[in-house]
Design an enzyme around this catalytic site. Structure first.
Site, PDB file in Angstrom:
ATOM      1  N   LYS A 189      -1.664  -4.774  -5.709  1.00  0.00           N
ATOM      2  CA  LYS A 189      -2.764  -4.033  -5.088  1.00  0.00           C
ATOM      3  C   LYS A 189      -3.681  -3.556  -6.210  1.00  0.00           C
ATOM      4  O   LYS A 189      -3.260  -2.854  -7.115  1.00  0.00           O
ATOM      5  CB  LYS A 189      -2.217  -2.835  -4.309  1.00  0.00           C
ATOM      6  CG  LYS A 189      -3.307  -1.866  -3.818  1.00  0.00           C
ATOM      7  CD  LYS A 189      -2.719  -0.703  -2.996  1.00  0.00           C
ATOM      8  CE  LYS A 189      -3.806   0.317  -2.639  1.00  0.00           C
ATOM      9  NZ  LYS A 189      -3.290   1.466  -1.864  1.00  0.00           N
TER      10      LYS A 189
ATOM     11  N   ASP B 297      -9.969   4.369  -4.648  1.00  0.00           N
ATOM     12  CA  ASP B 297      -9.703   4.535  -3.221  1.00  0.00           C
ATOM     13  C   ASP B 297     -10.272   5.868  -2.731  1.00  0.00           C
ATOM     14  O   ASP B 297      -9.632   6.910  -2.874  1.00  0.00           O
ATOM     15  CB  ASP B 297      -8.183   4.462  -2.965  1.00  0.00           C
ATOM     16  CG  ASP B 297      -7.851   4.544  -1.480  1.00  0.00           C
ATOM     17  OD1 ASP B 297      -8.786   4.475  -0.653  1.00  0.00           O
ATOM     18  OD2 ASP B 297      -6.646   4.660  -1.148  1.00  0.00           O
TER      19      ASP B 297
ATOM     20  N   LYS C 299     -10.913  10.468   2.102  1.00  0.00           N
ATOM     21  CA  LYS C 299      -9.890  11.381   1.588  1.00  0.00           C
ATOM     22  C   LYS C 299     -10.504  12.750   1.303  1.00  0.00           C
ATOM     23  O   LYS C 299     -11.717  12.875   1.142  1.00  0.00           O
ATOM     24  CB  LYS C 299      -9.325  10.835   0.268  1.00  0.00           C
ATOM     25  CG  LYS C 299      -8.408   9.642   0.416  1.00  0.00           C
ATOM     26  CD  LYS C 299      -7.810   9.272  -0.937  1.00  0.00           C
ATOM     27  CE  LYS C 299      -6.957   8.021  -0.842  1.00  0.00           C
ATOM     28  NZ  LYS C 299      -5.737   8.202  -0.033  1.00  0.00           N
TER      29      LYS C 299
ATOM     30  N   ASP D 224      -5.285   3.606  -8.200  1.00  0.00           N
ATOM     31  CA  ASP D 224      -4.849   2.791  -7.070  1.00  0.00           C
ATOM     32  C   ASP D 224      -4.832   1.290  -7.387  1.00  0.00           C
ATOM     33  O   ASP D 224      -4.605   0.462  -6.515  1.00  0.00           O
ATOM     34  CB  ASP D 224      -5.741   3.085  -5.854  1.00  0.00           C
ATOM     35  CG  ASP D 224      -4.985   3.005  -4.542  1.00  0.00           C
ATOM     36  OD1 ASP D 224      -3.749   3.059  -4.575  1.00  0.00           O
ATOM     37  OD2 ASP D 224      -5.640   2.873  -3.490  1.00  0.00           O
TER      38      ASP D 224
ATOM     39  N   ASP E 274      -8.269   4.186   5.276  1.00  0.00           N
ATOM     40  CA  ASP E 274      -7.537   4.613   4.077  1.00  0.00           C
ATOM     41  C   ASP E 274      -6.213   3.866   3.923  1.00  0.00           C
ATOM     42  O   ASP E 274      -5.576   3.929   2.879  1.00  0.00           O
ATOM     43  CB  ASP E 274      -7.307   6.128   4.134  1.00  0.00           C
ATOM     44  CG  ASP E 274      -6.956   6.697   2.763  1.00  0.00           C
ATOM     45  OD1 ASP E 274      -7.101   5.971   1.764  1.00  0.00           O
ATOM     46  OD2 ASP E 274      -6.553   7.879   2.702  1.00  0.00           O
TER      47      ASP E 274
ATOM     48  N   GLU F 217      -5.819   0.856   3.281  1.00  0.00           N
ATOM     49  CA  GLU F 217      -6.507  -0.359   2.840  1.00  0.00           C
ATOM     50  C   GLU F 217      -5.620  -1.255   1.976  1.00  0.00           C
ATOM     51  O   GLU F 217      -5.844  -2.455   1.907  1.00  0.00           O
ATOM     52  CB  GLU F 217      -7.789   0.014   2.071  1.00  0.00           C
ATOM     53  CG  GLU F 217      -7.623   0.316   0.575  1.00  0.00           C
ATOM     54  CD  GLU F 217      -6.740   1.529   0.288  1.00  0.00           C
ATOM     55  OE1 GLU F 217      -6.572   2.377   1.181  1.00  0.00           O
ATOM     56  OE2 GLU F 217      -6.202   1.636  -0.832  1.00  0.00           O
TER      57      GLU F 217
ATOM     58  N   ARG G 292      -2.546  -2.260   2.367  1.00  0.00           N
ATOM     59  CA  ARG G 292      -1.850  -3.280   3.162  1.00  0.00           C
ATOM     60  C   ARG G 292      -2.815  -4.377   3.619  1.00  0.00           C
ATOM     61  O   ARG G 292      -2.408  -5.506   3.849  1.00  0.00           O
ATOM     62  CB  ARG G 292      -1.123  -2.618   4.334  1.00  0.00           C
ATOM     63  CG  ARG G 292      -2.019  -1.890   5.286  1.00  0.00           C
ATOM     64  CD  ARG G 292      -1.254  -0.906   6.168  1.00  0.00           C
ATOM     65  NE  ARG G 292      -0.799   0.274   5.419  1.00  0.00           N
ATOM     66  CZ  ARG G 292      -0.081   1.256   5.945  1.00  0.00           C
ATOM     67  NH1 ARG G 292       0.298   1.206   7.215  1.00  0.00           N
ATOM     68  NH2 ARG G 292       0.298   2.279   5.206  1.00  0.00           N
TER      69      ARG G 292
HETATM   70  N1  BES Z   1      -3.721   4.763  -2.245  1.00  0.00           N
HETATM   71  C1  BES Z   1      -3.179   5.460  -1.140  1.00  0.00           C
HETATM   72  C2  BES Z   1      -1.733   5.886  -1.334  1.00  0.00           C
HETATM   73  C3  BES Z   1      -1.456   6.902  -2.422  1.00  0.00           C
HETATM   74  C4  BES Z   1      -1.376   8.232  -2.113  1.00  0.00           C
HETATM   75  C5  BES Z   1      -1.197   6.480  -3.705  1.00  0.00           C
HETATM   76  C6  BES Z   1      -1.089   9.153  -3.109  1.00  0.00           C
HETATM   77  C7  BES Z   1      -0.902   7.404  -4.684  1.00  0.00           C
HETATM   78  C8  BES Z   1      -0.839   8.740  -4.394  1.00  0.00           C
HETATM   79  C9  BES Z   1      -3.235   4.592   0.112  1.00  0.00           C
HETATM   80  O1  BES Z   1      -4.265   3.675   0.171  1.00  0.00           O
HETATM   81  C10 BES Z   1      -3.374   5.508   1.289  1.00  0.00           C
HETATM   82  O2  BES Z   1      -4.338   6.216   1.322  1.00  0.00           O
HETATM   83  N2  BES Z   1      -2.411   5.472   2.189  1.00  0.00           N
HETATM   84  C11 BES Z   1      -2.440   6.291   3.338  1.00  0.00           C
HETATM   85  C12 BES Z   1      -1.826   5.515   4.472  1.00  0.00           C
HETATM   86  C13 BES Z   1      -1.979   6.185   5.822  1.00  0.00           C
HETATM   87  C14 BES Z   1      -3.443   6.277   6.207  1.00  0.00           C
HETATM   88  C15 BES Z   1      -1.203   5.385   6.833  1.00  0.00           C
HETATM   89  C16 BES Z   1      -1.631   7.546   3.034  1.00  0.00           C
HETATM   90  O3  BES Z   1      -0.645   7.471   2.332  1.00  0.00           O
HETATM   91  O4  BES Z   1      -2.034   8.619   3.489  1.00  0.00           O
HETATM   92 ZN    ZN Z   2      -4.953   2.987  -1.685  1.00  0.00          ZN
HETATM   93 ZN    ZN Z   3      -6.073   4.488   0.945  1.00  0.00          ZN
END
Ligand code: BES
Ligand code: ZN
Ligand code: ZN
Length: 488
Positions: free
Chosen positions: A256, A261, A268, A279, A338, A340, A342
């Site tokens: 990834k 992000d 966010k 990210d 968010d 993204e 996956r």
């Molecule tokens: N890049 C984030 C995950 C992340 C969070 C990495 C904190 C490092 C530290 C990812 O893209 C994300 O935002 N995931 C969401 C998924 C949710 C919307 C299902 C998350 O974890 O809130």
């Molecule tokens: Zn991310």
């Molecule tokens: Zn994200």
């Protein structure tokens, strides 16, 4: 990067670091030198892990400046304890404005591994990302470490030094990529770094193809393109390939690479966005693997497949409710922009499967839920192959990087059903098993090929200083990946 050398005998003109176990009244490697230990003990030093004592012995001592470092309980001693001990020694010596020092290896575990861990601990601890800082002329750099070990062990120490250099160099390369500001480390800049790595590895059998936006469109990677839509920076899709002459099998590493992000329209919070330049740590760690491959030359074919883009909320950004058609043909209803990672991995994993590798490992800062579950020092590991997961866990014992197995609970797949597309990108069951849901989504693109997913959202980055890592990118899980490839 610190230079490491080796010797049998200490040079008394150089500062010396040596180790002591808790409750043992002897310095490892200098059992006869009682005065040394007594001097440290009189100042309250007891060999506890994390403690160090600085001595200026008068005469008859192996050096005029000695740092004793505690290793804690002998029964709990392992390579990670040594890595941390070497880190403390190096930081202490640097604080004394010394440019080189000797370190007496404990010689309890095998000498090669001890040398690797020592070089790792020292060089990873001394790293800092100061490219954007004013250079102060008084800053002396600690440049050299000489490992002291017995005559018999010299050959193994030499091998360990070489290995330690390559492994820490790869981890530091990852840190450099992750620490770079996001407006500098754009997808285009990332692809340039990949070009440099490939050029350096050309003679060793590394080739590179960078697909630009037009080519990504031609490949019909609708999921990657959906994420890229909100950004002014075009995405890139990177395929690195290492093919040695004697390869027995092939492994695909899929990363990834979200260079920033923001969350997209599912924006966010400011605080959650602060560290989101990290990210792309998954993709960065794979690029670092390729940097190390020419020196390590494992007998295994390796694909590095990196989906690199920003996730931004620009005027053309994808919207909650949009349906993307991934390269595999499966359609995805995007309910949260968010989630993204996956999406870009859906296309990258499908592309990886088409290369017909024997195993696929994806590396992604995928879910905040993983940080909630196992914290910032441990990665989640899940997939469709227990054997592959066990092999990674085995390699993590060599690196000291920690993983925790998550179950891909089939029943939770129900939540990913969409009324309008083949899949949704988030589950209708909210607030539980977020990391597993992420893994189940990715599994849909694996076509039953042996695969594991490493969720490195926690350990790829640290907000506080760790024993051998300042705040910032950590380099996790490069060293585990390299150990794994060497075992193939
Ligand atoms: N890049 C984030 C995950 C992340 C969070 C990495 C904190 C490092 C530290 C990812 O893209 C994300 O935002 N995931 C969401 C998924 C949710 C919307 C299902 C998350 O974890 O809130
Ligand atoms: Zn991310
Ligand atoms: Zn994200």
């Amino acid at each position: 990067m610190i230079r490491a050398l080796q010797t049998e005998k200490t040079d008394s003109r150089q500062p010396l670091a040596a180790f002591v176990f808790e409750k043992e009244k002897a310095v490892l490697g200098f059992p006869q030198d009682k005065k040394l230990f007594d001097a440290a003990q009189s100042e309250g030093f007891n060999g506890k892990a994390g403690r160090a004592s600085l001595l200026h012995p008068k005469s008859g001592s192996p050096a005029r400046l000695v740092v004793l470092v505690g290793l804690g309980d002998r029964k709990k001693f392992d390579l990670e304890a040594l890595r941390k001990g070497a880190a403390i020694a190096a930081k202490k010596i640097r604080s004394l404005s010394q440019t080189s020092f000797s370190l007496r290896l404990p010689e309890i575990l095998d000498s090669k591994s001890e040398a690797v861990a020592t070089v790792e601990g020292a060089s990873l601890a001394l790293y800092s990302f100061d490219k954007y800082k004013k250079k102060s002329s008084s800053d002396k750099e600690l440049r050299e470490i000489t490992l002291v070990g017995s005559k018999l062990a010299q050959g193994s120490i030499k091998e360990g030094l070489r290995m330690g250099h390559i492994l820490s160099d790869a981890a530091l390369f990852t840190r450099d990529l992750v620490n770079e500001p996001p407006s500098d480390m754009t997808p285009l800049e990332f692809s340039k770094r990949a070009e440099t790595v490939a050029a350096q590895g050309k003679a060793a059998g590394i080739t590179l193809k960078v697909f630009d936006k037009k080519e990504i469109e031609e490949m019909k990677m609708g999921a990657l393109l959906g994420v890229a839509r909100g950004s002014a920076e075009p995405p890139v899709f990177i395929h690195l390939h290492y093919k040695p002459q004697n390869s027995r099998k092939s492994i695909a590493l899929v990363g990834k690479g979200i260079t920033f992000d923001s969350g997209g329209l599912s924006l966010k919070s400011p605080q959650n966005m602060e560290t989101m330049k990290m990210d792309m740590a998954g993709a960065a760690s794979i690029l670092a693997v390729f940097k190390a491959l020419p020196a390590l030359k494992p007998a295994v074919e390796v694909h590095g497949i990196l989906a690199v883009t920003e996730n931004m909320p620009g005027g053309r950004a994808q919207k909650p409710g949009d349906i993307l058609r991934s390269m595999s043909g499966k359609t995805i209803e995007v309910l949260n922009t968010d989630a993204e990672g996956r999406l870009v991995l859906a296309d990258a994993l499908h592309y990886a499967v088409k290369q017909k590798p024997d195993a696929v490992i994806d590396i992604a800062t995928l879910t905040g839920a993983c940080v909630v579950a196992v914290g910032s020092l441990v990665a989640g590991i899940m997939g469709n192959s227990d054997d592959l997961a066990s092999e990674i866990e085995e390699s993590s014992k060599d690196s000291g990087e920690r993983f925790c197995r998550f179950p891909l609970v089939e029943d939770y797949k129900e939540g990913l059903k969409s009324p309008v597309a083949d899949l949704k990108n988030i589950s209708s069951v909210r607030g539980e098993a977020g990391s597993i849901i992420g893994g189940l989504f990715l599994q849909e693109f694996m076509d039953d090929r042996p695969w594991v997913h490493l969720d490195i959202a926690g350990p790829a980055w640290t907000d506080r200083e760790l024993p051998y890592c300042k705040a910032g990118g950590t380099g996790f899980p490069v060293r585990t990946l390299l150990h794994y490839l060497l075992k193939q």
